[in-house]
Design an enzyme around this catalytic site. Sequence first.
Site, mmCIF file in Angstrom:
data_model
loop_
_atom_site.group_PDB
_atom_site.id
_atom_site.type_symbol
_atom_site.label_atom_id
_atom_site.label_comp_id
_atom_site.label_asym_id
_atom_site.label_seq_id
_atom_site.Cartn_x
_atom_site.Cartn_y
_atom_site.Cartn_z
ATOM 1 N N GLY A 1 -6.175 -61.312 18.348
ATOM 2 C CA GLY A 1 -6.062 -59.956 17.837
ATOM 3 C C GLY A 1 -7.122 -59.048 18.443
ATOM 4 O O GLY A 1 -7.931 -59.483 19.268
ATOM 5 N N GLY B 1 -7.986 -63.905 12.961
ATOM 6 C CA GLY B 1 -7.691 -62.650 12.257
ATOM 7 C C GLY B 1 -6.295 -62.643 11.643
ATOM 8 O O GLY B 1 -5.550 -63.619 11.725
ATOM 9 N N GLU C 1 -14.400 -66.008 20.762
ATOM 10 C CA GLU C 1 -13.211 -65.365 21.339
ATOM 11 C C GLU C 1 -13.472 -64.967 22.777
ATOM 12 O O GLU C 1 -12.639 -65.170 23.659
ATOM 13 C CB GLU C 1 -12.824 -64.132 20.514
ATOM 14 N N LYS D 1 -13.623 -55.899 19.738
ATOM 15 C CA LYS D 1 -13.216 -57.054 18.934
ATOM 16 C C LYS D 1 -14.413 -57.532 18.136
ATOM 17 O O LYS D 1 -15.546 -57.152 18.429
ATOM 18 C CB LYS D 1 -12.699 -58.186 19.837
ATOM 19 N N ASP E 1 -9.457 -55.097 17.566
ATOM 20 C CA ASP E 1 -9.733 -54.065 16.558
ATOM 21 C C ASP E 1 -9.416 -52.666 17.048
ATOM 22 O O ASP E 1 -8.946 -51.814 16.297
ATOM 23 C CB ASP E 1 -11.205 -54.151 16.122
#
Length: 225
Positions: free
Chosen positions: A81, A26, A102, A93, A83
């Site tokens: 990262g 990301g 991930e 995520k 969300d």
Amino acid sequence: MEKKRIAGQKSTEYIKDGMILGLGTGSTAYYMIKEVGAMVQGGMNLKAVATSKSTENLAKEFKIPLVPIDKVDRIDLAIDGVDEIDKEFNAIKGGGGALFREKIVDSLAKEVIWIMDDSKLVDRIGKFPLPVEILPYGYKHVIRKLESYSLNPVIRIQDDKFFITDNGNYIVDLYIGNPININEFYSKVNVITGVLETGLFINTCNRIIVGTDTGVKVIENTLGD
Ligand code: DER
């Protein structure tokens, strides 16, 4: 992007010589990966497992030694990262479509750090559409099942075609729009045959690093203590 940059760079302070890293995916992870590349150029000895093909390409560009996930016996630190994340460190995520790899990397890592700008901090997760990775075979039946639970599933489209993950699967985004009842979600969604993984990450990270207008904040996850 300044907030994402300072968060990504700050996270590299937790990297030690000899580590095997999990590199997230990301726009925030971009800054972390770039900094890791500079560290390697400066002589840091490390290896990295990528969570997506796009991260693999970035790591190659920054000359970070990559190793396939099945060739490592451990992952010392995963940096990625997010969300949306709430105060219980529950997160959504998968906005970048990399949720499955991930989640695998995060589940194997001894330590997980999530990096973000402060727009990702919420009281309760659920406003961001929750990504669900599903098998293409029988996808319409999975969507129908999700609709029957009023989860407002929308199959992800990219360049006018169904988005295909690095694993060759589809993603359905659930426009739930209000706080997620996590237990109910797991008991309903995760058990649907054809659902492979979801972007719901429950209390996974050890700390978060947040870029703000006034600098970078490190928030330790003490819930598990
Ligand atoms: O797919 C993901 O979970 C990524 O980590 C990504 O969605 C994080 O968002 P960012 O691009 O704002 O860092």
